[in-house]
Write an enzyme that holds these catalytic residues in place. Sequence first.
Site, PDB file in Angstrom:
ATOM      1  N   GLU A 164       0.834  -1.198   0.000  1.00  0.00           N
ATOM      2  CA  GLU A 164       0.000   0.000   0.000  1.00  0.00           C
ATOM      3  C   GLU A 164       0.872   1.253   0.000  1.00  0.00           C
ATOM      4  OE1 GLU A 164      -4.155   0.235   1.863  1.00  0.00           O
ATOM      5  OE2 GLU A 164      -2.926   1.387   3.272  1.00  0.00           O
ATOM      6  N   HIS A 183       6.462 -27.200   4.573  1.00  0.00           N
ATOM      7  CA  HIS A 183       5.661 -28.328   4.095  1.00  0.00           C
ATOM      8  C   HIS A 183       4.590 -27.867   3.111  1.00  0.00           C
ATOM      9  CE1 HIS A 183       7.449 -31.107   7.049  1.00  0.00           C
ATOM     10  NE2 HIS A 183       7.541 -30.020   7.796  1.00  0.00           N
ATOM     11  N   LYS A 221     -12.930   1.678  -3.432  1.00  0.00           N
ATOM     12  CA  LYS A 221     -14.054   2.048  -2.568  1.00  0.00           C
ATOM     13  C   LYS A 221     -15.147   2.745  -3.368  1.00  0.00           C
ATOM     14  CE  LYS A 221     -11.321   2.688   1.680  1.00  0.00           C
ATOM     15  NZ  LYS A 221     -10.866   3.700   2.667  1.00  0.00           N
TER      16      LYS A 221
END
Length: 545
Positions: free
Chosen positions: A353, A384, A510
């Site tokens: 960001e 793993h 947004k």
Amino acid sequence: MTEPFTPPHRLSAWSTLENHAARLRTMRIAELFEHDAARFATLSFGHRGLLLDLSKQSIDAPALAALVDLAGQARLPDGIEALFAGEHLNFTEDRAVLHMALRGACAAPLEDAATLAQSQQRMRAFTVALRSGTMTGATGKPIRLVVNLGIGGSDLGPRMAAQALVPTGLRATPEVRFVANIDRRELDEALADADPASTLFVVSSKSFATAETLANAQAARAWLQAGLGAGCDPALHFTAVSNATDAAAAFGIPAERVFPLPEWVGGRYSVWSTIGLPLMIAIGASEFDAFLAGARAMDEHFRTAPPGENLPVLMGLAGLWNTDFLGIESLALLPYAHGLRSFAAWLQQLEMESNGKRCLRDGSGSVIHTSPIVWGGVGTVGQHAFHQLFYQGTRRVALDFIVPVAAADDVSQRSLVENAFAQSAALMSGRDLDTALASLRAKGLAESEAAVLAPHLVCPGNQPSTTVLLPALDAFSLGQLMALYEHKVFVQGWIWGINSFDQYGVELGKEMARSLSAGSGENHDASTAGLMAAAEAMRRTPDRS
């Protein structure tokens, strides 16, 4: 800063670095150790117990010196001083960037100093009342559960730090939980065993207008009203961290239960502010002080140490080297501590960001890469899962190993440390075909069988890594670590020439969400309009045929 801006690729040090990169791309990291017996001593750096090891990076002393020269040509020392002096480095929003003032590393603006001190005192008093059991809800029961409602910087920093610093198995009083997702399931899980009469919600939203946070706050209020019954005031079960006292009051949170934060504190740097209230509640005021002290120690080091001995500067330069000169597109965070399981998520916001941008200070577009893709997971679990790609995939990946050493008698932590060191060593050295063949012969395989299987055992190695050693995962060390990465991000953003402190891309998302929420299918692309129609049809009549 009013001086003319020069993009970094036009600085003379850039072409010098390109020559170093051409030379070092033909050399393996293991070879660099063969040529320099003192490489670890030369390329590891310490401060206040924290050790930064860059010796497993694809770099040598001449290349590092050229990177330090690049920082000088980019006027990084001036940028650091401007940051601490409160110049408006967030120039697109005309704001200073002074989260360091929250840690006592520089002065807050005079007009904010009194309010800041008062807020910090109120945080402490609030925390003491909660942790002592003297703060009660509407029915007179003490508050035993605190649920933070926030998203982005109002969630990631406090959540990660609380996970790191509240010992596993210790049920703190009160317990602190975090809810960020607008998906109601996260809130439901947080409240599954909760008693409304002893639950407090912290609504963390600077603007008190964040859609996800407000939706969760409204759901929390409905839950309280249903659980407390008529005649009980849910206001006693809310507090807010916000600058919008009127909006908080309209929601039902009185001004005396609202904690403001300065405008010059960005969301991803806000854990040090009143946004850190749930963290202070979780660990106590004295531990929060140690957290601030660790960050302050790194602030002071960043401001005063020469570039060639400055941990955030060196870490930032190593990352820039990987991104722009070695063509490495991603950074994997590998903390070897369960308490740091959310560290990669916190750093994703901090790095991507902040520096996931292309527009330079002069308004032109960057012609070089900026932020890498940041991801990762906790060790040894990742070994793993995705470490296979590091060993035998087709891409180079930069790796950051974060390793708290802990006490000598902690057997599990000793095993984690050994695994971390083994991974960084194996990913550097790899395994060539001759070694693979020899190991198969030693196991008794026939030559023909070994020849078929051996190529599948080859691991190219040469993955560059940084290791950060911490004496322990405690409040001081975590503060140091977080400030180290904060300043590293500033170093890179400054040299790239971008504003690391705005996030206009997020704002576009947004705006689009608000447009869709309004129910309008107009002016949307055919795919989006089609998806909206398909989703609405599924809501009405799910077709599972």
